[in-house]
Design a protein around this motif. Structure first.
Motif, short mmCIF file in Angstrom:
data_model
loop_
_atom_site.label_atom_id
_atom_site.label_comp_id
_atom_site.label_asym_id
_atom_site.label_seq_id
_atom_site.Cartn_x
_atom_site.Cartn_y
_atom_site.Cartn_z
N ARG A 70 113.94 -58.83 65.32
CA ARG A 70 114.51 -59.27 64.05
C ARG A 70 113.52 -59.06 62.91
O ARG A 70 113.91 -58.69 61.80
CB ARG A 70 114.93 -60.73 64.13
CG ARG A 70 116.17 -60.93 64.98
CD ARG A 70 116.55 -62.39 65.04
NE ARG A 70 117.75 -62.57 65.85
CZ ARG A 70 118.21 -63.73 66.22
NH1 ARG A 70 117.58 -64.84 65.90
NH2 ARG A 70 119.31 -63.81 66.96
N GLU A 71 112.25 -59.32 63.18
CA GLU A 71 111.22 -59.11 62.13
C GLU A 71 111.13 -57.65 61.75
O GLU A 71 111.00 -57.31 60.58
CB GLU A 71 109.87 -59.62 62.63
CG GLU A 71 109.78 -61.14 62.70
CD GLU A 71 108.49 -61.62 63.36
OE1 GLU A 71 107.60 -60.77 63.66
OE2 GLU A 71 108.37 -62.84 63.56
N ARG A 72 111.23 -56.75 62.73
CA ARG A 72 111.17 -55.31 62.45
C ARG A 72 112.38 -54.87 61.62
O ARG A 72 112.28 -54.02 60.76
CB ARG A 72 111.16 -54.51 63.75
CG ARG A 72 109.87 -54.54 64.47
CD ARG A 72 109.92 -53.64 65.67
NE ARG A 72 108.78 -53.83 66.54
CZ ARG A 72 108.65 -53.33 67.73
NH1 ARG A 72 109.63 -52.60 68.24
NH2 ARG A 72 107.57 -53.55 68.44
N ALA A 73 113.53 -55.47 61.90
CA ALA A 73 114.76 -55.09 61.20
C ALA A 73 114.75 -55.52 59.75
O ALA A 73 115.39 -54.87 58.90
CB ALA A 73 115.97 -55.70 61.91
#
Length: 75
Positions: A70-73
């Motif tokens: 989620r952080e990468r997205a």
């Protein structure tokens, strides 16, 4: 819906079963006029009911992987 004679059904069983799967049912008529219905059996339960897989991964590791994704997205 297709109606097969007994002889046709016997000679073309694989096709008959395929057609029953596509159309819902197929009828077979005997010489004496009696008819029989062939239809696919409905599955019990949900198609999403699958057996568990033992991965030996902890819940914490799964949650951490989801958070990382989620952080990468959001970047």
């Amino acid at each position: 819906m297709r109606v097969y004679t007994y002889s046709e059904a016997r000679q073309n069983l694989a096709d008959l079963l395929d057609q029953a799967g596509e159309e819902g049912e197929v009828r077979i008529r005997r010489r004496d006029g009696s008819e029989y219905v062939i239809r696919p059996r409905r599955r019990d339960g949900s198609p999403l009911d699958v057996p568990p897989v033992n991965t030996e991964v902890s819940t914490e590791a799964i949650v951490a992987a989801v958070r990382e994704g989620r952080e990468r997205a959001t970047r």
